[in-house]
Design a protein around this motif. Structure first.
Motif: not given
Ligand SMILES: Nc1nc2c(ncn2[C@@H]2O[C@H](COP(=O)(O)OP(=O)(O)O)[C@@H](O)[C@H]2O)c(=O)[nH]1
Ligand SMILES: [Mg+2]
Lengths: 986, 206
Positions: A736-764
């Motif tokens: 249960s190190n964080m890499w394993v944890e993250a791997w287990e949580t991760a779902k197969p979603i391509p980048a373009r459908r993921q939630r934005r890591l960078f919220d351009d609207t907010r930043e702008a």
């Protein structure tokens, strides 16, 4: 001596002057100081070389002592000779004369251009002065002067100090000194006469010789020859036929993008008044003997044109008004203004934003109807949009600080893309008429790194220059506030309409630039992402029929374009900036999937998850194959996925973020939380990886992402074959190190459908909000580095026309200095002022060089070699206090100087009579009337040094150096004598 | 906090993942070695106060992950750092070969040109050395860096590395003062200096 008898009140008041104790205490304090400074004993030294008084450095040390309650300062002045310091420990000759006495006769440093007056008068390399400590104090009465002098004498005698010791008497401005120097069996008395008016018998050499001889009272006949050095100095103030050419620009004239002849984006340069006020010509006869020349009350041989040596100095105007300096100084003053933009422009500056925004979006929604027509042109009329209207509303029609014409010109200069036909933003960086900017990658271009400003072709830099000019010519702080307001509105307009901000390097904010520049780049990053998203949506809806399976945009990112999308979504895309929460990295067409993979899905848990896995058999978001690695389980090729780009950061955000991370502390929990906070990126990458590589496992991911954590070893299996076996590193296998944890949580979603890591609207929005909150003073602080940067480039450019070595060196120093000051956050005002002062001094120096070149007619000189010589001559003035004239009156420079004086004289003789009458009384004028009166005025100063070695006081005494210096000017006459005598035998 | 702390220094540890950056830091701050140390995600942060030549300095040390992907993020942390420790693994030549990349990155993103750099060759306790000490030395000399070999496991050279670095930073003028005390630039305008004194250039005569 002190022959002058002005009725003056006594300042030097001591209750009981003759109290033995006070007096003795004073003497012993003097001795103590001499001891402390190690001035006791034999002073030795070699004869000094030519000009060392100017080339080497003078230093001084001070202490304070008192006589009763009267305070004196004691100062040791001495020449530091770096070159000969080491070998100065030469043999000490017991009975040698003190070095000061030898200096009296040395002719190598007569008339030093810059030195303490005692050096000038007596030729000393080292001496000590006792003077009243307080500025207004003075020793006035003769008895007190004598008392001080005898104290000095006793102190010298007691200590055996051979350095001459002086006492300053009378008021300080009179520079009256008496002093003494002692050696073994010898003594020199330094005496002085200072008068307001010169007695007529002392105006010529023969009279001075008489007084010298009588002062020495030499018993020998015939007298050994007396050595004479003479310097006559002439002053030129009237530069005929020469007018300072530069006028301050006419600020009211605005013609074709120029203000008073000055384009936006250019800085003015030069002095508005002549930075050179006087020329002093010194004509010197360095080595004459009595009898060689005649100079008496009826005749003089001293014709300046015939003098063997000429040297010149110029007097510089104090703080000449210079344009660039004024510009920069005024801009710097902005930093201290307190007012906000609202206060300056009248409340409301950004108040009605909401309404305006609504207007724009309304207009835009209309535009979107005939679908494929983007707004491809920004027009200037469109740009001068709102701020002005608002100001009008609130302050009356005519009161907006910048008129339309000026504002238009500036906006066109800042946003050239608005005028371009093809302005879709991508070519926004084309430089229009940037003038003489340094080419990219040149040393000059990269100065912005040192100054932490912005590249000289950037919008930020241009904005700084415009604000600088507006501040100076167009309404000061009000104009600045107005332009800034327009600028901010333009930024919002561009954000809302997906137009790139021009004049900025693409990519993440450049942390080497000023914060304002970073923020502008950040805004562009936001616009880029929003634009890509919006265009993606649009393109998808328009291209649907073509069935284009996918396309890669400029950034190598993939657009996914297969699917069914309701038309209704298109219009909405324009509003995408308004809802940030549910925004996706590159949210495209797959509404179904988008919903399925949206946030709510996370809560639904694993059941759905597994069904998703099977659903996602089709790989998505592949960038390229990763070498020839294959997946461990399926044996399929391993693909590098398309990933979300990291969030661009400006330095303030970064600081904020690292502060948050640091605040978590160093405990295990803190470290864990810190890792968790930063794991979003890891998780997103894992999801992209899973989407691109169906059926993959953590080992596969690690082999791509952190290859050293997958350890491969050669093994021999039971059949004896060598096989490579790999496994995760120990640290990756920790349960249960964080890499394993993250791997287990991760779902197969391509980048373009993921939630934005960078919220351009907010930043702008954050950037725009930040802009709106900037006061003119804040703005000035942000942009000051750009203005300084520009000023230095300007100075460099101007210097290159003149080629002045010393200025080149100073400019280099300014750059290094600035890079130290400006790269620290919040530099102190004092340091900024220093930089500005340095720039000012360089501008003045260049202006001086120009003035001198014009005066010496360098432009008119046709002969190549002569011209070079003249140029060198003129440039020397900028570095040396006094410049020798090669060839004296007969050389090329001498000829020009001669002419300058002649012209001035010609005009002077045409002056009304009163001036002439006054002068004609002087014997000088009369005597010279036979000579070159037409060419030179009467000298402003005459200096004569008389020297000889004779036994004194008796014919059988030791022969010792004697010297008398005299100087007279219009209203000042001084004799400074140093008379040595043998104290052993007389 | 502590009155007698001279200054706070920001130090960055960079290098390929797995070379032992986090282990070196842990050894320095807590004097332990943890074989179960998790791989760093993003950046980590530790603080330690040390005393060099009687001067107390508080070190804020940022540890970075090192993986290619995380690297896009770390350059931001170069900002304002006064010292950087560049680590490689002496038993993995590839980590040594990558040093050039790290230096390039450092030069690109570091906001000051006088940052003090130290090269550390780690894991010298291990048998299978691939990079000779001389190679490390040569590299360090070429790039004007401090150099030391160390082992986070056996403690060799770790304390020394940090102390040397801090000492060097403190010796570098202008690097650690929050406001550099530069004397200003001497202008060629000599006259100014003399005006204040008793006698200037002109005054003796005119
Ligand atoms: N033998 C040995 N192993 C080390 C040493 N330093 C680190 N390690 C091991 O190397 C691996 C990576 O270390 P870590 O500190 O996480 O590396 P980082 O990715 O650079 O932070 C871990 O398994 C450590 O136990 C050392 O000096 N000697
Ligand atoms: Mg680590």
């Amino acid at each position: 001596m002190a022959a002058d008898s002005e009725p003056e009140s006594e300042v030097f008041e001591i209750t009981d002057f003759t109290t033995a104790s006070e007096w003795e205490r004073f003497i012993s304090r003097v001795e103590e100081v001499l001891n402390d400074w190690k001035l006791i004993g034999i002073s030795s030294g070699k004869p000094l070389g030519k000009g060392v008084y100017t080339t080497e450095t003078w230093e001084e040390k001070s202490d304070e002592i008192s006589f009763a309650d009267f305070r004196f300062s004691v100062t040791h002045h001495y020449l530091v000779q770096e070159s000969s310091e080491k070998d100065s420990k030469e043999e000490i000759v017991e009975d040698a004369l003190p070095v000061a006495m030898q200096d009296l006769l040395c002719m190598n440093n007569d008339f030093p251009p810059r030195a303490h007056c005692l050096v000038r008068w007596y030729g000393l390399r080292e001496f000590v002065v006792i003077a009243p400590a307080a500025n207004n104090d003075a020793v006035l009465s003769e008895s007190k002067c004598n008392l001080l002098l005898s104290s000095v004498s006793i102190a010298l005698g007691n200590t055996g100090c051979q350095v001459p010791l002086f006492v300053q008497i009378h008021h300080q401005w009179r520079k009256m000194y008496v002093g003494e120097c002692q050696g073994p069996g010898v003594r020199t008395d330094f005496e002085m006469v200072h008068l307001r008016k010169v007695p007529s018998q002392y105006t010529h050499v023969s009279g001075l010789l008489d007084i010298f001889k009588s002062k020495i009272g030499c018993p020998l006949t015939p007298l050994p020859p007396i050595n004479i050095s003479i310097r006559l100095t002439y002053v030129l103030q009237d530069w005929q036929q020469y007018f300072w050419p530069q006028q301050p620009p006419d600020i009211d004239a605005l013609v074709g993008g120029e203000v008073g002849g000055l384009e936006f984006g250019k800085l003015p340069f030069g002095a508005c008044e002549d930075p050179i006020s006087e020329l002093h010509l010194a004509t010197t006869w360095p080595h004459l003997t009595e009898g060689i020349i005649v100079d008496n009350d009826v005749y003089s041989d001293l014709d300046p044109l015939q003098a063997p040596q000429w040297s010149v100095r110029v007097r510089k105007a104090d703080n000449p008004q210079c344009l660039l300096s004024d510009f920069v100084t005024e801009f710097f003053k902005l930093c201290r203004r307190k007012e906000s933009t609202d206060e300056i422009l009248g409340k409301s500056a950004f108040e009605e934003e909401g309404k305006e925004v609504a207007d724009i979006s309304h207009a835009l929604s209309k535009l979107t109807e005939p679908a494929p027509v983007p707004i491809h042109k920004l027009s200037v009329t469109n740009m001068v949009h709102t701020a002005k209207k608002k100001i009008r509303k609130h302050r009356g029609v005519d009161e907006s600080p910048l008129n339309n014409e000026v504002l238009n010109t500036i906006l066109l200069y800042l946003f050239p893309d608005a005028a371009d036909k093809s302005a879709d933003g991508s070519e926004a960086r084309t430089s229009t008429s940037t003038g003489s900017l340094p080419p990219p990658d040149s040393e000059d271009y990269n100065i912005y790194i040192q100054f932490k400003s912005a590249p000289s072709d950037s919008l930020t830099y241009k904005l700084a220059l415009c604000l600088c000019m507006i501040n100076f010519y167009h309404g000061g702080v009000k104009g600045v506030a107005h332009l800034w307001q327009e600028f901010v509105l333009e930024m919002r307009y561009r954000w809302e309409n997906n137009f790139f901000v021009p004049g900025l390097a693409s990519g993440a904010p450049d942390l080497r630039c000023c914060l304002l520049h970073q923020k502008l780049q950040m805004l562009n990053c936001c616009i880029e992402r929003k634009k890509a998203r919006d265009e993606g949506k649009k393109a998808n809806s328009f291209d649907r029929s073509s069935g284009d399976p996918g396309k890669t945009d400029l950034l190598g990112r993939e657009f996914h374009k297969d699917s069914d999308k309701e038309k209704g979504e298109v219009g909405k895309s324009w509003d995408s900036w308004s809802d940030s929460e549910e925004e996706f990295f590159e949210c495209l067409s797959d509404t179904e999937e988008l919903k399925a993979n949206g946030q709510e899905n996370v809560k639904k848990g694993v059941a759905k998850e597994s069904s998703k896995e099977t659903l996602a058999l089709k790989p998505e978001g592949r960038l390229h194959q990763h070498g020839n690695l294959t997946l461990l389980h399926s044996g399929e090729p391993l693909y590098v996925p398309v990933t979300q780009e990291p969030a661009p950061m400006t330095e303030d955000l970064l600081e904020e973020q690292s502060e948050v991370l640091a605040k978590l502390g160093t405990s295990a929990e803190g470290a864990h939380l810190r890792a968790r906070m930063q794991s979003a990126c890891l998780l997103s990458d894992m999801e992209s990886f899973k989407a691109a590589n169906p059926g993959c496992c953590l080992e596969d991911f690690v082999r791509w992402y952190s290859p050293r954590d997958y350890i491969e070893e050669e093994m021999v299996d039971e059949k004896g074959n060598v096989v490579i076996k790999g496994e995760l590193s120990a640290r990756m296998k920790i349960p249960s190190n964080m890499w394993v944890e993250a791997w287990e949580t991760a779902k197969p979603i391509p980048a373009r459908r993921q939630r934005r890591l960078f919220d351009d609207t907010r930043e702008a929005e954050k950037v725009l909000h930040y802009f709106a909150g900037q006061k003119p003073a804040d703005l000035a602080r942000h942009l000051l580095p750009c203005v300084l940067h520009a000023a230095v480039l300007k100075v460099k450019e101007e210097e290159s026309l003149e080629d002045i070595t010393s200025v080149k060196r100073i400019i280099k120093q300014i750059i290094t200095h600035s890079s130290k000051v400006l790269r620290f956050p919040n530099p102190e005002d004092k340091k900024l002022e220093e930089i500005i002062a340095q720039i000012m001094s360089v501008e003045a120096t260049i202006a001086r060089a120009r003035s001198l070149k014009a005066k010496f007619g360098i432009e008119k000189c046709d002969e190549e070699e002569e011209r070079k010589d003249l140029e060198n001559f003129v440039n020397s003035f900028l570095e040396q206090p006094e410049v020798p004239v090669i060839g004296a009156g007969r050389g090329p420079a001498g000829t020009i100087i001669h002419k300058l004086f002649m012209n001035a004289q010609r005009v002077a003789t045409m002056l009304p009579f009163d001036e002439e009458l006054k002068r004609s009384g002087s014997s000088d004028e009369k005597r010279l009337s036979s000579g070159s009166v037409a060419d030179f005025p009467s000298p402003a100063g005459r200096e004569v040094i008389l020297r000889m070695t004779i036994p004194r006081p008796a014919p059988y005494s030791k022969p010792l150096p004697q010297r008398m210096y005299s100087v007279f000017t219009k209203d000042d006459f001084r004799l400074a004598g140093a008379f040595s005598s043998d104290t052993t035998f007389f | 906090m502590d009155e007698d702390i001279l200054t706070t220094l920001k130090i960055l540890i960079i290098g390929e993942s797995g070379v032992g950056k986090s282990s070196l830091l842990l050894r320095f701050t807590d004097d332990t070695f943890d074989p179960e140390l998790a791989a760093t995600i993003g950046v980590d942060f530790k603080v330690k106060t040390i005393s060099v030549d009687g001067n107390k300095a508080k070190l804020a040390i940022w540890d970075t992950a090192g993986q290619e992907r995380f690297r896009t993020l770390t350059p931001s942390y170069y900002r304002g750092a006064q010292g950087v420790i560049l680590v490689y693994d002496v038993t993995r030549r590839d980590t040594f070969a990558k040093l050039d990349n790290w230096l390039t990155e450092l030069e690109t993103y570091c906001t000051r040109n006088d940052i003090v750099k130290m090269l550390v060759g780690n894991k010298i306790d291990k048998e299978n050395r691939e990079v000779d000490r001389n190679e490390g030395l040569k590299f360090a000399r070429k790039h004007s860096m401090l150099f030391i070999e160390a082992s986070a496991k056996t403690c060799d050279g770790v304390q020394c590395a940090f102390e040397e670095l801090v000492e060097k930073i403190i010796q570098t003028p202008g690097l650690w003062e929050s406001e550099s005390q530069n004397r200003g630039v001497k202008l060629s305008n000599h006259e100014e200096g003399y005006r204040g004194g008793a006698c200037g250039g002109y005054c003796s005569m005119l």
